[in-house]
Design an enzyme around this catalytic site. Structure first.
Site, PDB file in Angstrom:
ATOM      1  N   SER A  49      27.604  39.228   6.402  1.00 12.71           N
ATOM      2  CA  SER A  49      26.783  38.031   6.238  1.00 12.71           C
ATOM      3  C   SER A  49      27.668  36.793   6.127  1.00 12.71           C
ATOM      4  O   SER A  49      27.390  35.757   6.724  1.00 12.71           O
ATOM      5  CB  SER A  49      25.888  38.152   5.000  1.00 12.71           C
ATOM      6  OG  SER A  49      24.983  39.218   5.137  1.00 12.71           O
ATOM      7  N   GLU A  50      28.735  36.879   5.312  1.00 16.63           N
ATOM      8  CA  GLU A  50      29.697  35.792   5.197  1.00 16.63           C
ATOM      9  C   GLU A  50      31.100  36.334   4.966  1.00 16.63           C
ATOM     10  O   GLU A  50      31.273  37.419   4.421  1.00 16.63           O
ATOM     11  CB  GLU A  50      29.340  34.828   4.059  1.00 16.63           C
ATOM     12  CG  GLU A  50      28.258  33.815   4.390  1.00 16.63           C
ATOM     13  CD  GLU A  50      26.914  34.225   3.837  1.00 16.63           C
ATOM     14  OE1 GLU A  50      25.908  33.584   4.186  1.00 16.63           O
ATOM     15  OE2 GLU A  50      26.868  35.204   3.072  1.00 16.63           O
ATOM     16  N   THR A  51      32.060  35.522   5.369  1.00 16.92           N
ATOM     17  CA  THR A  51      33.473  35.743   5.092  1.00 16.92           C
ATOM     18  C   THR A  51      34.028  34.454   4.498  1.00 16.92           C
ATOM     19  O   THR A  51      33.710  33.363   4.973  1.00 16.92           O
ATOM     20  CB  THR A  51      34.230  36.105   6.376  1.00 16.92           C
ATOM     21  OG1 THR A  51      33.720  37.352   6.888  1.00 16.92           O
ATOM     22  CG2 THR A  51      35.722  36.257   6.113  1.00 16.92           C
ATOM     23  N   HIS A  79      26.551  34.283  -2.452  1.00 13.30           N
ATOM     24  CA  HIS A  79      27.336  35.488  -2.704  1.00 13.30           C
ATOM     25  C   HIS A  79      28.803  35.308  -2.323  1.00 13.30           C
ATOM     26  O   HIS A  79      29.690  35.881  -2.978  1.00 13.30           O
ATOM     27  CB  HIS A  79      26.670  36.725  -2.068  1.00 13.30           C
ATOM     28  CG  HIS A  79      27.180  37.169  -0.743  1.00 13.30           C
ATOM     29  ND1 HIS A  79      26.800  36.583   0.436  1.00 13.30           N
ATOM     30  CD2 HIS A  79      28.027  38.186  -0.407  1.00 13.30           C
ATOM     31  CE1 HIS A  79      27.388  37.208   1.445  1.00 13.30           C
ATOM     32  NE2 HIS A  79      28.135  38.183   0.968  1.00 13.30           N
TER      33      HIS A  79
END
Length: 284
Positions: A49-51, A79
């Site tokens: 979803s994210e880095t 998050h």
């Protein structure tokens, strides 16, 4: 580092204390030398979803966090901020982490048990909000007839629009037209049902490169505010949000909005996180 082409990273599951649940996140702890395009390509390669890529912050921040989905960079996301704070709190031994984000400085308070960080709570940017102007398209894409509350879009960096459904079964049974949601642009669509302080939510964001998100910290704070503004809960009442069950990544988020409809003083979101992997990427 002995080899400047190798960049260490940590993978955490966030908004859970159980490995392989929650929302997975990669945190690159030393992103010096990684350019914008390479950050985006790396996030696409990992396909989480994210880095997060951590860089030196200014004097008021422990680090600067750049946050990428597989499709775009975000000024703020929940998050990734929480997970990065767990990593920095462990590395630096501090109980409060200050992260510089595209939406401003974010403070995260960490709680330890037996020396181990078990919970973090971030002070989120106070969101702005307005009526969403494509309600009919949105409801048709979701396959639902109506929302129990006004359909409004909140912005605390990313944009999130909220649709209230009748009950938890209605949320669980959603099968949205992701192509139609994609046509709405770079907006997260949070569908929820609440019973007092207990909330079930699902979030779809194909315009951000995420079909369905396991746990959406940036949407949790505005959701608490949305519920308080419309009288579903009191200002200052904490909510517990369950998310991610339908994609086998159960997550728990805690959120609170403090103040009044005339003056929102504080929006905070918290949860747990657990490290599940460490390694290094060769990027050059």
């Amino acid at each position: 580092m002995s080899d400047p082409a190798k960049h260490p990273y940590v993978v955490l599951d966030v908004f859970t204390d159980v490995p392989l649940e929650g929302n997975p996140l990669a945190v690159f702890t030393d992103a010096d030398g990684i350019g914008d395009d390479l950050m985006q390509r790396t996030a696409r390669e990992l396909n989480l979803s994210e880095t997060v890529f951590l860089l030196p912050g200014d004097r008021s921040a422990h680090a600067r966090a750049r946050i990428f989905t597989p499709a775009t960079e975000l000024p703020f996301a929940g998050h990734p901020v929480l997970g990065a704070a767990f990593v920095l709190g462990r590395l630096l031994g501090c109980s409060t982490v200050q992260l510089q984000t595209g939406a401003g400085l974010v403070a995260i308070a960490l709680r330890r048990e037996g020396g181990r960080i078990v919970y973090g709570e971030m002070e989120q940017p106070i969101p702005t909000w307005m009526q969403f102007d494509r309600v009919d398209e949105l409801l048709a894409a979701l396959g639902v007839a109506r929302s129990g509350l006004p359909v409004e879009v909140y912005s605390n960096g990313p944009n999130h629009v909220y649709v209230e459904l009748a009950d938890e079964d209605a949320v669980a049974g959603l099968s949205p037209d992701l192509g139609a949601l994609l046509a709405l642009g770079q907006v997260g669509v949070s569908c929820f049902a609440s019973a007092g302080a207990r909330v079930k939510s699902r979030m779809f964001a194909p315009g951000l490169g995420v079909a369905e998100d396991p746990a959406t910290g940036s949407a949790a704070g505005p959701l608490a505010l949305h519920l308080a503004r419309h009288g579903r809960i009191a200002f200052g009442q904490r909510i517990e949000i369950s998310q991610g069950i339908e994609i086998a990544r159960p997550s728990i988020l805690h959120a609170v909005a403090e103040g009044s409809p005339q003056e929102v003083r504080r929006v905070a979101v918290g949860g747990a996180a657990v490290v599940v992997a460490r390694g290094e990427f060769r990027l050059n």
